[in-house]
Design an enzyme around this catalytic site. Sequence first.
Site, short mmCIF file in Angstrom:
data_model
loop_
_atom_site.label_atom_id
_atom_site.label_comp_id
_atom_site.label_asym_id
_atom_site.label_seq_id
_atom_site.Cartn_x
_atom_site.Cartn_y
_atom_site.Cartn_z
N GLU A 49 56.69 16.07 -38.32
CA GLU A 49 55.40 16.49 -37.71
C GLU A 49 54.23 16.63 -38.88
OE1 GLU A 49 53.62 20.06 -35.33
OE2 GLU A 49 55.69 20.00 -35.39
N ASP A 60 47.61 28.29 -35.85
CA ASP A 60 48.26 28.33 -37.34
C ASP A 60 48.14 29.56 -37.88
OD1 ASP A 60 48.55 25.69 -36.88
OD2 ASP A 60 46.84 24.83 -37.99
#
Length: 257
Positions: A49, A60
């Site tokens: 990824e 995030d």
Amino acid sequence: MKTLTEQLTKKQQANETIFVPYIMAGAQGLDQLEAEITLLCDAGASAIELGIPFSDPVADGPVIQAAGLRALENDVSLEKIIDQLKKISTKTPLILMTYFNPIFHYGLEQLVQELAETNVKGLIIPDLPYEHQHLLTPLLENSDIALIPLIALTTPKDRIAELVEAGEGFIYAVAVNGVTGVGREYQASLDEHLAYIQKISDKPVLAGFGISSKDHVARFRKNCAGVIVGSKIVDLLSEGKQAEVRQFIQESVNHTI
């Protein structure tokens, strides 16, 4: 069947642990991207990824946010990442993890056309709701790129079934409420949640967010096909600990249940 779905399903059927490491593209400079991909491939990654740096990364945690800022400071852009990926040869499928804004401004049709010249076989877009996927899915229909769904702990069962049915590649089961990052506490009901998704899914279910140890991998493998590991990998790479990255992946993929 798309390449990513086919390859990961074969691993699941062979009872292999699927391990998908996440790295932020360009965090150590784009000139290091090929070496990082090679390291992860050689260690046994099932797919890789690649994060696309963005100024407002709502999903995030601090480690990946910091890596994204380093990439932006290195003048890394989606266009430069794709140009670099066109030069990188790998048999391991690549997956772009991006927010919708960068790919919208890049041009959705152009994105799909350009990615056909790379080994990108999947897209993860955490801020693209299922109801708005029609903006992208017609362009992906005749491509070899899977649009991977995310399922939260709070997702109702009827919604889970809908996402599983429409999803390709694998099902990304978010293991915590909140953002990515190590040191997260997992709810007691998580194992049951993962087992339910895997039971109704004909595609591999991978747990992600907060996974940072072999014990985590062992726990989640009891109820799903594998794991996605981000912050731990990003942290180790930023500290130049490639040997520890290799060891962690090798020990994880060799885990059996």
